[in-house]
Design a protein around this motif. Structure first.
Motif, PDB file in Angstrom:
ATOM      1  N   ARG A 236      49.398  53.434  46.660  1.00 37.49           N
ATOM      2  CA  ARG A 236      48.035  53.028  46.288  1.00 37.49           C
ATOM      3  C   ARG A 236      47.968  52.473  44.877  1.00 37.49           C
ATOM      4  NH1 ARG A 236      43.313  56.174  49.433  1.00 37.49           N
ATOM      5  NH2 ARG A 236      44.278  56.104  51.488  1.00 37.49           N
ATOM      6  N   LEU A 237      49.099  52.024  44.385  1.00 35.14           N
ATOM      7  CA  LEU A 237      49.182  51.383  43.077  1.00 35.14           C
ATOM      8  C   LEU A 237      49.346  49.880  43.291  1.00 35.14           C
ATOM      9  CD1 LEU A 237      49.484  51.512  39.967  1.00 35.14           C
ATOM     10  CD2 LEU A 237      51.945  51.891  40.347  1.00 35.14           C
ATOM     11  N   THR A 238      48.499  49.080  42.654  1.00 34.73           N
ATOM     12  CA  THR A 238      48.508  47.633  42.815  1.00 34.73           C
ATOM     13  C   THR A 238      48.616  46.968  41.452  1.00 34.73           C
ATOM     14  OG1 THR A 238      47.119  47.810  44.793  1.00 34.73           O
ATOM     15  CG2 THR A 238      47.220  45.659  43.733  1.00 34.73           C
ATOM     16  N   LEU A 239      49.334  45.851  41.410  1.00 34.78           N
ATOM     17  CA  LEU A 239      49.525  45.094  40.180  1.00 34.78           C
ATOM     18  C   LEU A 239      48.841  43.743  40.296  1.00 34.78           C
ATOM     19  CD1 LEU A 239      50.944  44.552  37.417  1.00 34.78           C
ATOM     20  CD2 LEU A 239      52.891  43.684  38.747  1.00 34.78           C
ATOM     21  N   LEU A 240      48.100  43.377  39.252  1.00 35.62           N
ATOM     22  CA  LEU A 240      47.534  42.041  39.121  1.00 35.62           C
ATOM     23  C   LEU A 240      48.005  41.485  37.781  1.00 35.62           C
ATOM     24  CD1 LEU A 240      45.661  39.704  39.960  1.00 35.62           C
ATOM     25  CD2 LEU A 240      43.765  40.967  38.918  1.00 35.62           C
ATOM     26  N   SER A 241      48.804  40.438  37.818  1.00 36.16           N
ATOM     27  CA  SER A 241      49.296  39.846  36.576  1.00 36.16           C
ATOM     28  C   SER A 241      48.175  39.068  35.895  1.00 36.16           C
ATOM     29  CB  SER A 241      50.471  38.908  36.852  1.00 36.16           C
ATOM     30  OG  SER A 241      50.897  38.295  35.642  1.00 36.16           O
ATOM     31  N   GLY A 242      48.033  39.297  34.593  1.00 32.97           N
ATOM     32  CA  GLY A 242      47.012  38.585  33.832  1.00 32.97           C
ATOM     33  C   GLY A 242      47.493  37.273  33.253  1.00 32.97           C
ATOM     34  N   ALA A 243      48.762  36.915  33.492  1.00 32.91           N
ATOM     35  CA  ALA A 243      49.385  35.791  32.801  1.00 32.91           C
ATOM     36  C   ALA A 243      48.664  34.470  33.012  1.00 32.91           C
ATOM     37  CB  ALA A 243      50.846  35.659  33.232  1.00 32.91           C
ATOM     38  N   ASP A 244      48.122  34.261  34.217  1.00 33.32           N
ATOM     39  CA  ASP A 244      47.537  32.959  34.532  1.00 33.32           C
ATOM     40  C   ASP A 244      46.067  33.042  34.924  1.00 33.32           C
ATOM     41  OD1 ASP A 244      50.053  31.589  34.220  1.00 33.32           O
ATOM     42  OD2 ASP A 244      50.655  32.442  36.154  1.00 33.32           O
ATOM     43  N   LEU A 245      45.399  34.137  34.615  1.00 34.29           N
ATOM     44  CA  LEU A 245      44.008  34.296  35.057  1.00 34.29           C
ATOM     45  C   LEU A 245      43.042  33.408  34.277  1.00 34.29           C
ATOM     46  CD1 LEU A 245      43.622  38.121  35.779  1.00 34.29           C
ATOM     47  CD2 LEU A 245      44.308  36.257  37.295  1.00 34.29           C
ATOM     48  N   VAL A 246      43.330  33.162  33.021  1.00 30.17           N
ATOM     49  CA  VAL A 246      42.488  32.277  32.201  1.00 30.17           C
ATOM     50  C   VAL A 246      43.388  31.325  31.432  1.00 30.17           C
ATOM     51  CG1 VAL A 246      40.640  33.986  31.951  1.00 30.17           C
ATOM     52  CG2 VAL A 246      42.468  33.879  30.244  1.00 30.17           C
ATOM     53  N   GLY A 247      42.794  30.235  30.964  1.00 29.25           N
ATOM     54  CA  GLY A 247      43.527  29.276  30.152  1.00 29.25           C
ATOM     55  C   GLY A 247      43.071  29.321  28.711  1.00 29.25           C
TER      56      GLY A 247
ATOM     57  N   VAL B 283      46.519  47.984  38.165  1.00 33.05           N
ATOM     58  CA  VAL B 283      46.951  47.688  36.803  1.00 33.05           C
ATOM     59  C   VAL B 283      46.852  46.182  36.596  1.00 33.05           C
ATOM     60  CG1 VAL B 283      48.853  47.725  35.147  1.00 33.05           C
ATOM     61  CG2 VAL B 283      48.483  49.675  36.685  1.00 33.05           C
ATOM     62  N   LEU B 284      46.104  45.791  35.556  1.00 30.81           N
ATOM     63  CA  LEU B 284      45.971  44.399  35.153  1.00 30.81           C
ATOM     64  C   LEU B 284      46.782  44.205  33.876  1.00 30.81           C
ATOM     65  CD1 LEU B 284      44.660  41.565  35.179  1.00 30.81           C
ATOM     66  CD2 LEU B 284      42.663  42.572  34.048  1.00 30.81           C
TER      67      LEU B 284
END
Length: 347
Positions: A283-294, A242-243
């Motif tokens: 098998r559920l993974t989290l990737l926070s989108g908060a800081d991926l781009v500026g 989940v992103l």
């Protein structure tokens, strides 16, 4: 596969990134279940975003097709009205297209080896046949659900959206289920996603839940919980990433009509994912989108430019590499940079 005396083969064995077929068209939602989807979702699903031909050829080959626009062709990206030819992950040719219901033949003067041909998805081409090439080996399937950012806005070409970039880097057959203006975590979409075979699943939505169809933080948490539960009904052990929403400067601290900021919606989504992890979804993974781009990577304050899509793809690729995926061994995308022996193509 049809292989007559004229050498034409059916195109279907070459086609990748396909979710469903509607007759001879590739679509991105189940035609048998279209009535349960929002109108906007089905409208976007008619555009074959991410659909491509993967082939091996010893020399020139041809593709037979029809390319007629479905309604108004929007500004999905500049390159959605052209053929794009890739070798070793690098674009080596771009051939502009105009819509026509006439059957046409595209000739590609290919130097040999394996490659990828992205059709002009803005014209929803019907791929009829291939001559002079062989289908490339199939790869594990990666299902990617999301909104316009997942669909590829505002990358300059189909191959430069983050799902396409990450799929090439990982050696996955990316199936793009991004729907511009939609993707609010609808249960029908979750059930369709659950029905598709896939070796990995990624869910990336939430930006449209701040505006368009406003959510409260509580509604977001419940929606994510329900969506993941429905997806897990069809993919009980499939690695699922989940992103959470990317930054949107105007929305981060501004309440929507239900009083939720985007930061609060992101926190609600991430909290719902962590709750499922705590409950035993290993098998559920989290990737926070908060800081991926500026902010400098957002062309309109919402959609990433090519650099932004590359940053997202890199982060997703690093995350997926840590998961138990059936990934083939292959070098990094882009190892063909600087080639001068690329193909020429003509219609």
């Amino acid at each position: 596969m049809r292989d007559g005396s004229d050498g034409w083969q059916d195109a279907e064995p070459f086609v990748r990134g396909v979710a469903w077929w509607d007759g001879d068209r590739c679509v991105r939602a189940d035609p048998a279940d279209s009535a349960r989807l929002p109108v906007q979702t089905w409208a976007r699903a008619l555009m074959p975003v991410g659909v491509r031909l993967e082939f091996t050829a010893d020399g020139p080959f041809e593709v037979r097709y029809r390319a007629g626009a479905l309604g108004t062709v929007d500004a999905l990206r500049e390159g959605c009205r052209a053929w794009e030819v890739l070798r070793d992950g690098e674009r080596v040719a771009r051939i502009p297209e105009t819509p026509s219901e006439e059957v046409r033949v595209l000739r590609v003067d290919w130097p040999g080896g394996q490659g990828v041909l992205h059709p002009p998805e803005g014209y929803a081409p019907v791929l009829l046949g291939v001559r002079g090439a062989r289908p490339a080996p199939r790869q594990p399937r990666w299902l990617v659900y999301g909104d316009s950012i997942t669909e590829g806005w505002s990358a300059s070409a189909p191959s430069l959206g983050w799902p396409a970039r990450a799929g090439r880097a990982l050696g996955l057959d990316t199936v793009n289920l991004g729907y511009s203006g939609s993707a609010h975590g609808e249960p029908a979409a979750a059930q369709q996603l659950a029905s598709l075979p896939g070796d990995a699943v990624t869910v990336a939505f939430g930006c449209n839940c701040w505006t368009g169809v406003p959510f409260s933080a509580g509604l977001m948490a419940e929606t994510v919980t329900a969506f993941l539960r429905l997806v897990r009904a069809g993919h009980p052990r499939t690695p699922l990433l989940v992103l959470s929403p990317l930054p949107r400067p105007e929305a981060e601290r501004t309440p929507n009509p239900l009083g939720a900021t985007l930061a609060e919606l992101r926190a609600a989504m991430e909290g719902a994912v962590r709750a499922r992890q705590t409950a035993g979804d290993e098998r559920l993974t989290l990737l926070s989108g908060a800081d991926l781009v500026g902010p400098e990577h957002l062309v309109d304050g919402v959609h990433p430019d090519d650099t932004g899509h590359a940053l997202i793809a890199d982060a997703v690729t690093r995350t997926l590499r840590r998961l138990p995926l059936p990934l083939p061994q292959r070098g990094p995308a882009g190892r063909g940079e600087g080639r001068t022996d690329g193909p020429r193509a003509e219609v």
